[in-house]
Design an enzyme around this catalytic site. Structure first.
Site, short mmCIF file in Angstrom:
data_model
loop_
_atom_site.label_atom_id
_atom_site.label_comp_id
_atom_site.label_asym_id
_atom_site.label_seq_id
_atom_site.Cartn_x
_atom_site.Cartn_y
_atom_site.Cartn_z
N ARG A 1 -31.17 3.60 -11.89
CA ARG A 1 -30.42 2.47 -12.48
C ARG A 1 -31.02 2.15 -13.85
O ARG A 1 -30.35 1.68 -14.76
CB ARG A 1 -30.54 1.25 -11.56
CG ARG A 1 -29.77 0.06 -12.08
CD ARG A 1 -29.75 -1.07 -11.07
NE ARG A 1 -28.62 -1.93 -11.31
CZ ARG A 1 -28.68 -3.05 -12.04
NH1 ARG A 1 -29.81 -3.44 -12.57
NH2 ARG A 1 -27.61 -3.76 -12.24
N CYS B 1 -35.58 -10.14 -12.84
CA CYS B 1 -35.56 -9.15 -13.92
C CYS B 1 -36.73 -9.35 -14.88
O CYS B 1 -37.04 -10.49 -15.24
CB CYS B 1 -34.31 -9.29 -14.78
SG CYS B 1 -32.81 -9.11 -13.86
P1 XMP Z 1 -29.85 -12.95 -9.76
O1 XMP Z 1 -30.28 -13.84 -10.90
O2 XMP Z 1 -28.57 -13.41 -9.14
O3 XMP Z 1 -29.56 -11.54 -10.45
O4 XMP Z 1 -30.95 -12.78 -8.77
C1 XMP Z 1 -29.08 -10.43 -9.75
C2 XMP Z 1 -28.78 -9.30 -10.71
O5 XMP Z 1 -29.97 -8.87 -11.39
C3 XMP Z 1 -29.83 -7.50 -11.76
N1 XMP Z 1 -31.04 -6.80 -11.32
C4 XMP Z 1 -32.07 -6.50 -12.11
N2 XMP Z 1 -32.23 -6.64 -13.44
N3 XMP Z 1 -34.39 -5.71 -13.25
C5 XMP Z 1 -33.40 -6.23 -14.02
O6 XMP Z 1 -33.56 -6.34 -15.24
C6 XMP Z 1 -34.29 -5.53 -11.92
O7 XMP Z 1 -35.22 -5.07 -11.26
C7 XMP Z 1 -33.07 -5.95 -11.32
N4 XMP Z 1 -32.60 -5.88 -10.04
C8 XMP Z 1 -31.36 -6.42 -10.09
C9 XMP Z 1 -28.58 -6.97 -11.10
O8 XMP Z 1 -27.59 -6.87 -12.09
C10 XMP Z 1 -28.29 -8.03 -10.07
O9 XMP Z 1 -26.92 -8.09 -9.71
#
Ligand code: XMP
Length: 557
Positions: A470, A374
């Site tokens: 999203r 993120c």
């Molecule tokens: P982890 O830390 O487990 O997080 O890899 C997975 C979660 O991150 C969110 N997610 C995003 N958040 N930009 C964001 O700010 C993104 O591009 C993005 N893609 C995923 C999502 O909630 C996921 O479950």
């Protein structure tokens, strides 16, 4: 003597780190007068950054901040995340293996382990969802695919370990088909045998690859009726799994057609399905004995929501980076009205947001920018450290019995169990599972090491393939995206089952340290201590060079 100083009206000072008391300021002490002032139009504020201590006396220096002044905004509460806290070890008789990790992911859906895989196009398609449900958790299918694909993916999960395959999904042969035609059909459908039925669906026999083989060279145009086994063993609809297995062993058969009183085919039991079932005793099943499946839907995607609901999804996850957007909440309410499946709303990160959705959501998902891929916090300047976010939401959700899911930022099993201690009922992970065999990302080799692709759903690549909304962005005007995520690679790991074994094993051990046998008991009993920077360093391997990688620890996580 300790003197605490509060506001003129007796309300507490805004406390930061080092404050001895949050909201507990004896008037008498305040009246001792240390620095308390009354200035017209001006409120006195305590700066906890300027604390003097001498001979047992603590005196707070007071700054004057005019009400409504911008500098008032800087008297901010502190928000914590995983590394800021540790679980306080407590007296215990709980052995980790005895800890019960079953939980609720939403009001009507329970799981045998409190773990979900993220709705991301490099993490969860049907293979991951099947693997997660077989281990007792839940995979949430991503939504970077069209609605027909979503339905097909749900059906794959639902059918994977079905004990009795429904008639409509049983591949059957016709007695008048040629051997060549049935061979081609079985290859196409991916089955190694099929019941033979007439036009009324009456079972006449069964045909398998073994029956066909002798005909392939010399009698390809012969009819199925000549090659099939016509002394077919069938069973009634009330057969139990154990009985079926005994029957199959006795007659050395792989498939058992299930028929009604008129010998009409109503389903099929396979040896593979029965054995799979026996192997995965901890699997998460729906009320019909099929694997559980979660599906991400955009807040404005009523079509996907209703299609997923009809296809048998157990939980729909409103998939939005900022669900405190009121248009998103209105749309989520509409979806909730239309579907039978549970609806989890997210993501949120504050108690105010939780209050807006708690009356209709079957679960609330928490996480504004904690994820490994993120960039939301750096791109937008907004976000909430995850432990505080989870606790704030749980404060609102728990009294209403609405489960909370902590989504993102979990690198180790210790983070996962800390999220539960902060009030979550389950955790969702992306990067942890992206390197597994089941994840859809492609394998990349760099410097002789294997990696899998892992990208944020707000990255340019993922948004181009349809995930932009999203982040409440659309690509219709052809403008360049403003991404909130990155595209990356993560080390290639083994199977999902072995990753889950490590993750859940660590969580169970955490429950052992706290002395709690169940997830609800753990949430109540767990306490945190605050960790300094030195404490964080002390908590990781230090002063050594790691020679053999542990299966549950990597310094780069
Ligand atoms: P982890 O830390 O487990 O997080 O890899 C997975 C979660 O991150 C969110 N997610 C995003 N958040 N930009 C964001 O700010 C993104 O591009 C993005 N893609 C995923 C999502 O909630 C996921 O479950």
């Amino acid at each position: 003597m300790i003197v605490y100083v509060g506001f003129e009206d007796g309300s507490p000072a805004v406390a930061g780190s080092g404050s001895p008391s949050r909201g507990c300021i004896p008037k008498s002490a305040a009246a001792a007068g240390n620095g308390r002032q009354r200035v017209r139009g001006v409120r006195t504020r305590v700066s906890t950054r300027n604390v003097f201590a001498s001979a047992g006396t603590t005196v707070y220096m007071v700054k004057e901040v005019p009400e409504g002044a911008f500098s008032e905004k800087l008297q901010v509460p502190e928000a914590l995340t995983f590394d800021d806290v540790l679980l306080r070890p407590k007296e215990s008789r709980v052995e980790p293996d005895d800890a019960d990790v079953s939980t609720q992911v939403s009001k009507n859906v329970d799981l045998n382990i409190p773990v979900l895989s993220a709705a991301m196009d490099t993490v969860t398609e049907s293979d991951t969802a099947i693997g997660m449900a077989r281990e007792g958790g839940l995979g949430v299918l991503h939504r970077n695919m069209d609605i027909e694909e979503t339905v097909a993916e749900i059906e794959r999960v639902k059918r994977a370990d079905e004990l009795v395959i429904d008639r409509e999904n049983v591949v059957t042969a016709n007695p008048n088909q040629t051997i060549a035609a049935v061979d081609e059909m079985m290859g196409r459908e991916g089955v190694s045998g099929a019941p033979v039925v007439d036009d009324d669906d009456t079972v006449l026999g069964i045909i398998s690859g073994t029956d066909i083989r002798p005909f392939l060279e010399v009698g390809e145009s012969d009819q199925v009726s000549e090659a099939m086994t016509d002394e077919v063993i069938t069973a009634g609809t009330d057969i139990e799994a154990r009985e079926a297995l005994e029957l199959m062993y006795e007659y050395k058969i792989e498939r058992l057609p299930i028929v009604d009183d008129d010998d009409t085919l109503v389903g099929l039991l396979t040896m593979q399905g029965l054995l799979q079932r026996r192997e995965n005793q901890n699997a998460a099943h729906d009320e019909n004995g099929r694997l559980r499946c979660g599906v991400a839907v955009g807040p404005f995607e009523m079509d996907r929501a209703t299609a997923a609901d009809e296809a048998g999804a157990d939980v729909l996850f409103i998939d939005c980076a900022h669900a405190h957007n009121l248009n998103v909440i209105d749309a989520a309410r509409d979806i909730k009205e239309e579907v039978d499946a549970d609806v989890v709303v997210g993501n949120v990160g504050t108690r105010e947001a939780a209050k807006e959705v708690v009356d209709f959501a079957d679960g609330i998902k928490v996480g504004i920018g904690p994820g490994s891929i993120c960039t939301t916090r750096v791109v937008t300047g907004a976000g909430m450290p995850q432990i505080t976010a989870v606790a704030e939401v749980a404060d609102v959700a728990a009294p209403e019995d609405v489960p909370v899911i902590a989504d993102g930022g979990i690198r180790y099993s210790g983070d996962a169990i800390k999220a539960i201690a902060a009030g979550a009922d389950a955790v969702m992970l992306g990067s942890y599972f992206a390197g597994t065999e089941e994840a859809p990302g492609r394998v990349i080799t760099m410097n002789g090491k294997k990696y899998k692709q892992y990208r944020g759903m707000g990255s340019v690549g993922a948004m181009k393939s349809g995930g932009g909304d999203r982040y409440l962005k659309d690509d219709e005007d052809g403008e360049e995206f403003v991404p909130e995520g990155v595209e990356a690679a993560t080390p290639y790991k083994g199977t999902l089952a072995s990753e889950l074994h490590q993750l859940v094993g660590g969580m169970r051990s955490g429950m052992g340290y706290v002395g709690a046998e169940t997830i609800p008991g753990f949430k109540e009993r767990a306490e945190f201590v605050r960790v300094s920077a030195a404490g964080q360093t002390e908590g990781h391997p230090h002063d050594v060079m790691i020679t053999d990688e542990a299966p549950n620890y990597s310094p780069d996580s």
